[in-house]
Write an enzyme that holds these catalytic residues in place. Structure first.
Site, mmCIF file in Angstrom:
data_model
loop_
_atom_site.group_PDB
_atom_site.id
_atom_site.type_symbol
_atom_site.label_atom_id
_atom_site.label_comp_id
_atom_site.label_asym_id
_atom_site.label_seq_id
_atom_site.Cartn_x
_atom_site.Cartn_y
_atom_site.Cartn_z
ATOM 1 N N HIS A 124 12.951 -7.033 -21.057
ATOM 2 C CA HIS A 124 13.926 -7.693 -20.201
ATOM 3 C C HIS A 124 15.285 -7.695 -20.884
ATOM 4 O O HIS A 124 15.389 -7.383 -22.074
ATOM 5 C CB HIS A 124 13.488 -9.139 -19.922
ATOM 6 C CG HIS A 124 13.188 -9.918 -21.176
ATOM 7 N ND1 HIS A 124 11.913 -10.035 -21.689
ATOM 8 C CD2 HIS A 124 13.995 -10.568 -22.047
ATOM 9 C CE1 HIS A 124 11.948 -10.747 -22.795
ATOM 10 N NE2 HIS A 124 13.196 -11.079 -23.050
ATOM 11 N N ARG A 203 10.667 -4.006 -34.455
ATOM 12 C CA ARG A 203 9.667 -4.989 -34.055
ATOM 13 C C ARG A 203 9.863 -5.099 -32.549
ATOM 14 O O ARG A 203 10.957 -5.398 -32.073
ATOM 15 C CB ARG A 203 9.935 -6.311 -34.764
ATOM 16 C CG ARG A 203 8.993 -7.462 -34.345
ATOM 17 C CD ARG A 203 9.580 -8.286 -33.240
ATOM 18 N NE ARG A 203 8.856 -9.547 -33.063
ATOM 19 C CZ ARG A 203 9.072 -10.383 -32.058
ATOM 20 N NH1 ARG A 203 9.987 -10.122 -31.134
ATOM 21 N NH2 ARG A 203 8.384 -11.494 -31.961
ATOM 22 N N ASP A 205 9.498 -6.739 -29.079
ATOM 23 C CA ASP A 205 9.277 -8.054 -28.507
ATOM 24 C C ASP A 205 8.284 -7.975 -27.343
ATOM 25 O O ASP A 205 8.270 -7.019 -26.581
ATOM 26 C CB ASP A 205 10.630 -8.603 -28.030
ATOM 27 C CG ASP A 205 10.537 -10.007 -27.481
ATOM 28 O OD1 ASP A 205 9.988 -10.873 -28.200
ATOM 29 O OD2 ASP A 205 11.002 -10.247 -26.353
ATOM 30 N N GLU A 234 4.943 -7.331 -31.273
ATOM 31 C CA GLU A 234 4.627 -8.743 -31.110
ATOM 32 C C GLU A 234 3.465 -8.834 -30.136
ATOM 33 O O GLU A 234 3.638 -8.698 -28.929
ATOM 34 C CB GLU A 234 5.815 -9.535 -30.564
ATOM 35 C CG GLU A 234 5.485 -11.019 -30.505
ATOM 36 C CD GLU A 234 6.292 -11.812 -29.475
ATOM 37 O OE1 GLU A 234 6.244 -13.031 -29.524
ATOM 38 O OE2 GLU A 234 6.946 -11.203 -28.618
ATOM 39 N N ASP A 301 8.542 -18.519 -33.487
ATOM 40 C CA ASP A 301 7.838 -18.894 -32.260
ATOM 41 C C ASP A 301 6.730 -19.920 -32.456
ATOM 42 O O ASP A 301 6.104 -20.328 -31.475
ATOM 43 C CB ASP A 301 7.231 -17.644 -31.601
ATOM 44 C CG ASP A 301 8.293 -16.827 -30.881
ATOM 45 O OD1 ASP A 301 9.246 -17.435 -30.350
ATOM 46 O OD2 ASP A 301 8.177 -15.588 -30.850
ATOM 47 N N ASP A 345 9.374 -24.698 -31.691
ATOM 48 C CA ASP A 345 10.683 -24.200 -31.318
ATOM 49 C C ASP A 345 11.407 -25.272 -30.500
ATOM 50 O O ASP A 345 10.817 -25.793 -29.558
ATOM 51 C CB ASP A 345 10.457 -22.913 -30.509
ATOM 52 C CG ASP A 345 11.639 -22.517 -29.644
ATOM 53 O OD1 ASP A 345 12.776 -22.847 -29.998
ATOM 54 O OD2 ASP A 345 11.395 -21.870 -28.609
#
Ligand SMILES: [Ca+2]
Length: 454
Positions: A124, A203, A205, A234, A301, A345
């Protein structure tokens, strides 16, 4: 079955994860408006002014700690402090210092023999991305209409988003990966930062939301630019399908972390349960992927491990020792090494406390010893793993190469424990003590023991 070829350097890597807004403010002149004072507890919308120059200033600290690779959460232009709402796949956020600052940082990292992995958000973008803004303004007349998945004639965030977006967040519209120009655009970003800036990997997401064939295209594009590039996913669940797709070198090993949380932080699992669980994970991944997983106790996270342990640094160290003894590239989440705490978070994203008087220096020294052991003992990085003991709160496994073998024993109970060891003539790597047959562990302790073989 596709083949994955994780880069060899990952087996030897010790990672350090940085959330750039919170690590260090090296240049107050580039701070976002309304930047809060350093040290103020973070909130969802607040900025602390951390930037790339701040990281550059602290490379000496990181090198002294022994880390060999940095993983930075997103650095591309975005609206939020976490920057997972990207607005420019080809530009570094000016509040972090912009592209020149990243070039300078990468050059300094490489000059020290270290590596850098950036965070790629390819599922996104942010609502402020110019292509999405164009669709908002022009509806179906926008050339980017097909780049997103909109129901109706124009995207609307209220009352419910009428377009595909990540986890229902209207601020994060999802790309339409079925539209070939979208893939071309995203893949050109994958290539650009490797080729033009020389980053050492990505990395990725939120991989589990992406089409597997697209992730495989990312993997291949990265490897075409640099066969030694690391592609880390991830993945909160099992990584198995992604390895089968030939789409990732390794995953962030949240599954392994779960076991350590149960065993150490919650105390709800005993040693045998942890051993069975860890072995089950090990057996379900291809060997090369096991060595290329990024093993972690915490990240931006999840709550910090120390906080999950009620502030008991002994438990944090047991967890860290386990990771430094186990296959996979161990990662330190910034600040864990000096005793930084934080819950869910955004609390786990506090600013790094640079006032050394606030540090837990014993903890930092212990982290440095763990990193040094890992770097000195090739069996810890590259050896096979074999569980040899699990009883009560005690566990032990061996890391074995033809030329050397290291035993790792850990006891998370308060009383003393004795753990049997196969073979004879073990030497404690930290104290030099020589022993045979078994090893005694005081409460909440671990030991690394070595023997020459072959
Ligand atoms: Ca700044």
């Amino acid at each position: 079955m596709e083949v994955i070829r994780p880069p060899d350097w990952v087996r030897d890597a010790v990672f350090y994860q940085i959330f750039p807004d919170r690590f260090r403010n090296g240049d107050p002149a580039n701070d976002p408006p309304a930047t809060r004072p350093w040290g103020e507890p973070p909130a969802h919308g607040t900025f602390s002014g951390g930037d790339l120059r701040g990281i550059l200033e602290k490379l000496g600290y990181l090198e002294e700690l022994g880390v060999t690779a940095l993983y930075l959460t997103p650095v591309f232009t975005a609206s939020t402090n976490h920057r997972y709402d990207g607005e420019d796949y080809f530009g570094v956020d000016p509040h972090l210092g912009g592209g020149e600052s990243l070039r300078e940082l990468i050059a300094a990292i490489h000059a020290r023999g270290m590596r850098i992995v950036l965070d790629g958000v390819f599922n996104h973008c942010g609502r402020g991305h110019p292509f999405f803004r164009d669709v908002v303004e022009r509806g179906r007349r926008s050339p980017y209409w097909a780049w997103f998945k909109v129901q109706g004639d124009r995207p609307q965030a209220e009352p419910e988003p009428n377009y595909a977006c990540w986890a229902g967040h209207g601020s994060l519209p999802e790309w339409n990966h079925d539209h070939p120009p979208v893939r071309e655009y995203l893949l050109s970003a994958v290539r650009y930062w490797i080729r033009d800036y020389g980053i050492d990997g990505w990395r990725l997401d939120t991989v589990e939301y992406l089409p597997p064939d697209f992730v495989r295209e990312v993997y291949r594009a990265a490897k075409e630019e640099n066969p030694e590039a690391y592609v880390l996913g991830e993945v909160m669940g099992l990584g198995t399908p992604w390895f089968r797709h030939g789409a990732l070198d390794g995953v962030m090993h949240y599954k392994l972390r779960e076991g350590l949380v149960r065993f150490l932080a919650e105390g709800s699992w005993d040693g045998p349960r942890l051993a069975r669980y860890a072995h089950g994970l090990w057996a379900s991944y291809p060997p090369e992927a096991n060595y290329a997983c990024y093993t972690l106790l915490g990240s931006h996270d999840v709550p910090r491990f120390l906080t999950l342990c009620g502030g008991d640094t002994r438990k944090l160290l047991l967890g860290a020792a386990f990771l430094f003894a186990y296959p996979g590239a161990p990662a330190i989440y910034y600040g864990d090494e000096v005793g930084l705490e934080g819950g869910e978070d955004p609390d786990c994203r506090r600013t790094f406390p640079w006032d050394e008087q606030t540090w837990d220096h014993d903890l930092l020294a212990a982290f440095r010893r763990l990193v040094r052991l890992r770097r000195e003992e090739v069996a810890l990085r590259r050896g096979d793993v074999r569980w040899v003991h699990a009883e009560g709160k005690a566990i032990a496994f061996l890391r074995t190469l033809p030329e050397a073998e290291v035993a790792f024993a850990l006891h998370s109970g308060e009383e003393e424990a004795r753990i049997p060891l196969p073979g004879a003539a073990w030497t404690d790597l930290l104290t030099g003590e020589r022993l045979a047959g078994s090893v005694r562990l005081s409460g909440m302790a671990f030991r690394f023991l070595k023997r020459e073989v072959g």
